[in-house]
Design a protein around this motif. Structure first.
Motif, mmCIF file in Angstrom:
data_model
loop_
_atom_site.group_PDB
_atom_site.id
_atom_site.type_symbol
_atom_site.label_atom_id
_atom_site.label_comp_id
_atom_site.label_asym_id
_atom_site.label_seq_id
_atom_site.Cartn_x
_atom_site.Cartn_y
_atom_site.Cartn_z
ATOM 1 N N SER A 163 -8.284 -0.244 1.112
ATOM 2 C CA SER A 163 -7.896 1.167 0.942
ATOM 3 C C SER A 163 -9.151 2.029 1.077
ATOM 4 O O SER A 163 -10.251 1.503 1.284
ATOM 5 C CB SER A 163 -7.270 1.389 -0.439
ATOM 6 N N ARG A 165 0.820 -1.221 0.000
ATOM 7 C CA ARG A 165 0.000 0.000 0.000
ATOM 8 C C ARG A 165 0.856 1.275 0.000
ATOM 9 O O ARG A 165 0.364 2.334 -0.375
ATOM 10 C CB ARG A 165 -0.969 -0.013 1.190
ATOM 11 N N PRO A 214 -1.237 3.035 -3.046
ATOM 12 C CA PRO A 214 -2.130 3.338 -1.931
ATOM 13 C C PRO A 214 -3.610 3.133 -2.237
ATOM 14 O O PRO A 214 -4.368 2.733 -1.361
ATOM 15 C CB PRO A 214 -1.834 4.813 -1.613
ATOM 16 N N ASP A 215 -4.020 3.420 -3.467
ATOM 17 C CA ASP A 215 -5.452 3.301 -3.747
ATOM 18 C C ASP A 215 -5.725 2.558 -5.055
ATOM 19 O O ASP A 215 -6.762 2.726 -5.675
ATOM 20 C CB ASP A 215 -6.092 4.687 -3.739
#
Ligand SMILES: O=C(O)c1cc(=O)[nH]c(=O)n1[C@@H]1O[C@H](COP(=O)(O)O)[C@@H](O)[C@H]1O
Length: 275
Positions: free
Chosen positions: A229, A200, A204-205
């Motif tokens: 997330s 992540r 991250p997303d």
């Protein structure tokens, strides 16, 4: 299906389940062998029984290619049966020099050419950017790049140290420059739950396709603890534990029960993050 539509479906169905259609003709209930296309009949009944509980279907092309012309026909007809409310992923693990990749992309994305129009395809990153970009040239289609795979042999290369971290971390960092999180996903095996926090940092997303829950022993809870997330960001696949839950006439109901168990756990996990 684009990212916004995928997130909408996750919200509507309270699920981020992907049902793997690894339809081994040797394992399907025997009574289906009387049908003209037993594999298609099996897949249709699985889809009918589960489509409100999952947001994606992932036929693995090996199970179809291995049956020659009959298998390709089952795959084409299955691809056209996947409802619009589910992402259609072809698990083909392709990637080759540019002009060859373009042909692979046409095979799985271009309905006018091949009769199939999957939303997404799994791709091996080993041959690099010019082997991946031809798939991205097809508008609105997703590339799902192998990053950290679920199998034991994944450690042979993916953990090798490089100047930009371990090889799988390097793959993610590099591929982030080829497309954004609206066109690129990464495969991370559920058997590698301890790595999700780390992944992540680099993605991250992004959506991560996570195989390995069920028959391979991965834990949904562990994956979600570190992997969810703010946009959910997970598609958790299970194949054998759902589709082969029973080898009898009740196979579709039993598949639904198994899918429902996972969906119910997912609903709670999504609630916990206020999704
Ligand atoms: O790309 C994949 O989907 C994949 C990557 C990986 O690291 N591990 C993995 O198991 N898969 C696929 O995910 C599915 C897992 O099936 P089950 O173990 O039966 O749930 C198979 O189609 C595998 O080919």
């Amino acid at each position: 299906m684009n990212r916004k539509q995928l997130i909408e479906q996750i919200k509507i169905k309270k699920s981020f389940l992907c049902v793997g259609l690894d339809t081994d003709i040797e394992l399907i209930p025997k009574f289906l062998l009387d049908f003209e296309d037993p594999v298609l009949e099996f897949n249709k009944r699985i889809i009918d029984a589960t489509h409100d509980l999952c947001v994606a279907y992932k036929p693995n092309s090996a199970f179809y290619e291995s049956r020659g012309i009959a298998g390709w026909k089952s795959l084409i007809d299955t691809s056209n049966y996947i409802p619009e409310t589910c992402l259609g992923i072809i698990d083909a693990k392709r990637g080759d020099i540019g002009n060859t990749s373009t042909m692979y992309a046409k095979a799985f994305f271009d309905h006018a050419s091949s009769g199939m129009s999957f939303d997404a395809i799994t791709i091996a990153p080993y041959m690099g950017s010019d082997s991946v970009k031809p798939f991205l040239a097809f508008e609105d289609k997703w590339v799902i790049l192998l990053a950290l795979t679920s199998n034991e042999g994944g450690k042979d290369f993916q953990f090798i140290d490089t100047e930009n971290g371990r090889l799988f971390e390097n793959v993610i960092q590099k591929a982030n420059s080829w497309a954004g999180n609206d066109r690129m996903m990464y495969v991370v095996g559920a058997t590698r739950a301890e790595e999700f926090l780390n992944i992540r940092k680099f993605a991250p997303d992004h959506f991560l396709l996570v195989p390995g829950v069920g028959a391979q022993g991965g834990s949904l809870q562990e994956v979600c603890k570190y992997g969810l997330s703010e946009s959910c960001g997970l598609l958790v696949n299970s194949s054998r534990s759902i589709i082969f839950a029973s080898s009898g006439e009740d196979f579709a109901e039993r598949a639904r029960e198994e899918a429902k168990k996972l969906q119910s756990e997912m609903e709670i996990l999504l609630e916990e993050i206020g999704f």
